[in-house]
Design a protein around this motif. Structure first.
Motif, short mmCIF file in Angstrom:
data_model
loop_
_atom_site.label_atom_id
_atom_site.label_comp_id
_atom_site.label_asym_id
_atom_site.label_seq_id
_atom_site.Cartn_x
_atom_site.Cartn_y
_atom_site.Cartn_z
N ALA A 34 -47.67 -66.59 50.39
CA ALA A 34 -46.89 -65.54 51.04
C ALA A 34 -45.60 -65.22 50.30
N GLY A 35 -45.06 -66.17 49.55
CA GLY A 35 -43.89 -65.89 48.72
C GLY A 35 -42.57 -66.22 49.38
N ARG A 36 -41.51 -66.14 48.56
CA ARG A 36 -40.20 -66.60 48.98
C ARG A 36 -39.64 -65.89 50.20
N PRO A 37 -39.76 -64.58 50.38
CA PRO A 37 -39.21 -63.98 51.61
C PRO A 37 -39.78 -64.63 52.87
N THR A 38 -41.09 -64.92 52.87
CA THR A 38 -41.70 -65.58 54.03
C THR A 38 -41.24 -67.02 54.14
N TRP A 39 -41.15 -67.73 53.01
CA TRP A 39 -40.68 -69.11 53.04
C TRP A 39 -39.27 -69.19 53.64
N THR A 40 -38.41 -68.27 53.21
CA THR A 40 -37.03 -68.27 53.69
C THR A 40 -36.96 -67.94 55.17
N ARG A 41 -37.73 -66.95 55.60
CA ARG A 41 -37.71 -66.56 57.01
C ARG A 41 -38.21 -67.68 57.91
N VAL A 42 -39.32 -68.32 57.53
CA VAL A 42 -39.88 -69.38 58.36
C VAL A 42 -38.95 -70.59 58.39
N ARG A 43 -38.32 -70.90 57.29
CA ARG A 43 -37.39 -72.04 57.28
C ARG A 43 -36.22 -71.78 58.24
N ALA A 44 -35.72 -70.57 58.24
CA ALA A 44 -34.63 -70.23 59.17
C ALA A 44 -35.11 -70.29 60.61
N GLN A 45 -36.33 -69.83 60.87
CA GLN A 45 -36.88 -69.89 62.23
C GLN A 45 -37.02 -71.33 62.70
N LEU A 46 -37.50 -72.19 61.83
CA LEU A 46 -37.68 -73.59 62.20
C LEU A 46 -36.33 -74.27 62.45
N THR A 47 -35.36 -73.96 61.63
CA THR A 47 -34.02 -74.53 61.83
C THR A 47 -33.46 -74.10 63.17
N ASP A 48 -33.59 -72.82 63.48
CA ASP A 48 -33.12 -72.33 64.78
C ASP A 48 -33.88 -72.97 65.92
N LEU A 49 -35.18 -73.13 65.73
CA LEU A 49 -36.03 -73.70 66.78
C LEU A 49 -35.60 -75.12 67.12
N PHE A 50 -35.32 -75.91 66.07
CA PHE A 50 -34.99 -77.31 66.29
C PHE A 50 -33.54 -77.55 66.67
N THR A 51 -32.67 -76.62 66.35
CA THR A 51 -31.24 -76.82 66.67
C THR A 51 -30.81 -76.08 67.93
N GLY A 52 -31.62 -75.14 68.40
CA GLY A 52 -31.21 -74.32 69.52
C GLY A 52 -31.63 -74.85 70.87
N GLY A 53 -32.14 -76.08 70.91
CA GLY A 53 -32.57 -76.64 72.19
C GLY A 53 -34.07 -76.47 72.36
N VAL A 54 -34.81 -77.50 72.02
CA VAL A 54 -36.26 -77.43 72.07
C VAL A 54 -36.75 -77.38 73.51
N THR A 55 -37.63 -76.44 73.78
CA THR A 55 -38.16 -76.26 75.13
C THR A 55 -39.48 -76.99 75.28
N GLY A 56 -39.97 -77.04 76.51
CA GLY A 56 -41.25 -77.66 76.76
C GLY A 56 -42.38 -77.02 75.99
N THR A 57 -42.27 -75.71 75.73
CA THR A 57 -43.29 -75.01 74.96
C THR A 57 -43.41 -75.60 73.57
N VAL A 58 -42.28 -75.96 72.98
CA VAL A 58 -42.29 -76.56 71.65
C VAL A 58 -42.75 -78.01 71.73
N GLU A 59 -42.27 -78.72 72.71
CA GLU A 59 -42.56 -80.15 72.81
C GLU A 59 -44.05 -80.46 72.89
N GLN A 60 -44.81 -79.56 73.49
CA GLN A 60 -46.23 -79.84 73.63
C GLN A 60 -46.97 -79.76 72.29
N HIS A 61 -46.30 -79.23 71.27
CA HIS A 61 -46.92 -79.13 69.94
C HIS A 61 -46.34 -80.14 68.96
N LEU A 62 -45.53 -81.07 69.46
CA LEU A 62 -44.95 -82.12 68.62
C LEU A 62 -45.79 -83.39 68.69
#
Length: 399
Positions: free
Chosen positions: A66-94
Motif C-alpha cells: 500500500a505504500g508510505r502514505p497508508t503506513w503513516t496513516r495506519v500508524r497514527a490511527q493505532l497510536t491514537d487508538l492505544f493512547t486515547g482510551g481503549v474501549t471494550g470494542t478494541v479489547e475484544q480483539h486483543l
C-alpha cells in the motif's frame, strides 16, 4: 476479553514501536506491550483504515504494497487508538502475546544478502587469505552481495536440518558428500520492501529508501562453511547458504527506528554519485547472540559500512526492480573485538579458539541439538529502546 494496560514508556514493545506480525491462525496483528491486536478484526470494526489491506490477509504483503502514505496513516490511527482510551470494542480483539502463534510475517519475493561489515570482511580475509590484502579492490566501491533463495526463508523457531553437500578438507585428496561439519550462523539485520519499484523508471534512488522499505527484521543466515569453502570459487555462495535463513516474526517499522538513527561511518574513497546519500545514517541497533543459552557475542549494527539505502539503490542499479516482500540483509554484523563478532567462524577463529558455554561444554561450530538465539534492540535518543524480539533455531539431524 483482555484488559488493556498501556505499556510503560520504557517497554521495548511500547507505543513508540508497534511492530507488525502474521499469525498461524491466518490474521495479521500489531504488538503493543504484551498484547497483540488482531488488525483484520480491527479493520472490520472500523477501528483502523488500511484500505482493506488487513481484512482476510494471511500475511502483511497487501499492507506492505500500500505504500508510505497508508503506513503513516495506519500508524497514527493505532497510536491514537492505544493512547486515547481503549474501549471494550478494541479489547475484544486483543490477545496475550504468549498465546499467539506467530508465522512468517510476509511472503518473501526475493532474498539478497550483502557483505557490508568491514570488520567481518577483514576477519574472514585474515582467516582464509592471511598473506593477501584484507579487502578486495571492489569492496569499498560497491555493496557486495549474492542472490539467495526466498523459498528457504523461515520464521524464528523453525528447526534447521543440518545441510548435506560436497565438502573437502585441506588434507583430503577428493571431495566427499555428507552432512556439513562446520555449520555456522550469521547475525544480520534484514530490510523488508513494501512499495515496489516501477520497472520503466529504472533504479531506486538512494534517497528514496524510506518510500520503498517498510521496516526491519532480525536475520540468521545459516552457513555451512565447509560446503561454502569448496563451492564458492569462482561464482560465490550457493548451497552453503541456500538451505535456510531464519527471520524474526516482528517487522519493526522504519518510523520506530527514527530516534535510533546515528551518523554512519565515513566512506573512503568517496562513492559514485548513485550511492551518495544526502543524509547518511545508520541505526544504533545492538544484537546479542546466545549459544545454548550462553551469551557469546554482542554485534553492533551502527558501524556497518554500506547502509540499507545504498544496498537498495545498488541492487536495483542494473534495472532490476524491487517487489513487495523483497528481503535484503546487511550481511554479518561484526565489531572490533571477538566478543562483537556476528559469526562463529570469527568468534572461534575458524575453530582454533573454541568458546566455553555455561554448561561447561566447548564449541567451535554447531552440533546437532544446539540452539542459537539472536536478539536485538534499537537504542533511541531520550533513552527508549525498540525491541526486535528474537530469531532462534535449533539444529537437527536431516532425515
Amino acid at each position: 476479553m483482555t484488559p488493556w494496560i498501556q505499556p510503560a514508556a520504557d517497554d521495548p514493545f511500547g507505543l513508540h514501536n508497534l511492530p507488525l506480525c502474521a499469525t498461524r491462525d491466518g490474521w495479521v496483528g500489531v504488538r503493543a506491550g504484551d498484547l497483540v491486536l488482531n488488525l483484520a478484526a480491527a479493520e472490520e470494526a472500523g477501528l483502523v483504515d488500511a484500505g482493506g489491506a488487513f481484512t482476510g490477509a494471511p500475511n502483511l504483503n497487501r499492507f506492505l504494497a500500500a505504500g508510505r502514505p497508508t503506513w503513516t496513516r495506519v500508524r497514527a490511527q493505532l497510536t491514537d487508538l492505544f493512547t486515547g482510551g481503549v474501549t471494550g470494542t478494541v479489547e475484544q480483539h486483543l490477545h496475550p502475546v504468549d498465546g499467539v502463534a506467530l508465522a512468517l510475517p510476509f511472503e518473501v519475493a526475493d532474498y539478497v544478502d550483502f557483505y557490508s561489515s568491514e570488520q567481518h570482511a577483514n576477519n574472514l580475509s585474515a582467516i582464509f587469505r592471511p598473506d593477501a590484502p584484507s579487502l578486495l579492490p571492489n569492496w569499498k566501491s560497491l555493496p557486495i552481495g549474492y542472490h539467495g533463495r526466498a523459498g528457504t526463508v523461515v520464521v524464528s523457531g523453525t528447526d534447521i536440518p543440518r545441510p548435506q553437500g560436497q565438502r573437502k578438507a585441506p588434507d583430503e585428496e577428493r571431495p566427499s558428500y555428507g552432512p556439513s561439519r562446520r555449520l555456522d550462523v550469521e547475525a544480520e539485520l534484514g530490510f523488508v520492501v513494501g512499495a515496489p519499484s516501477v520497472p520503466s523508471k529504472g533504479a531506486i534512488a538512494v534517497d528514496d529508501f524510506r518510500e520503498h522499505v517498510f521496516g526491519a527484521v532480525l536475520v540468521n543466515d545459516w552457513s555451512a562453511r565447509d560446503i561454502q569453502a569448496w563451492e564458492y570459487q569462482p561464482l560465490g555462495p550457493f548451497l552453503g547458504k541456500s538451505f535456510a535463513t531464519s527471520v524474526s516474526p516482528w517487522v519493526v517499522p522504519l518510523d520506530a527506528l527514527e530516534p535510533a538513527k546515528v551518523a554512519a561511518v565515513v566512506q573512503d574513497p568517496p562513492v559514485l554519485p548513485y550511492l551518495a546519500e544526502s543524509e547518511r545514517y545508520s541505526y544504533d541497533i545492538r544484537c546479542e547472540i546466545r549459544w545454548n543459552g550462553t551469551l557469546v557475542s554482542r554485534p553492533p549494527y551502527a558501524g556497518i559500512y554500506w547502509t540499507p539505502a545504498q544496498q537498495l539503490a545498488h541492487l536495483t542499479a542494473n534495472g532490476a526492480w524491487a517487489r513487495t516482500g523483497d528481503l535484503y540483509a546487511s550481511g554479518t554484523i561484526s565489531g572490533d573485538t571477538p566478543e562483537q563478532t556476528g559469526s562463529f567462524i570469527e568468534r572461534t577463529w575458524n575453530g582454533a579458539q573454541p568458546v566455553r558455554l555455561d554448561d561447561g561444554m566447548t564449541r567451535s561450530f554447531l552440533l546437532d541439538g544446539d540452539t542459537v538465539t539472536i536478539s536485538a534492540t534499537g537504542w533511541c535518543t531520550g533513552g527508549a529502546v525498540v525491541g526486535f524480539g528474537e530469531v532462534t533455531g535449533t539444529v537437527v539431524t536431516q532425515v
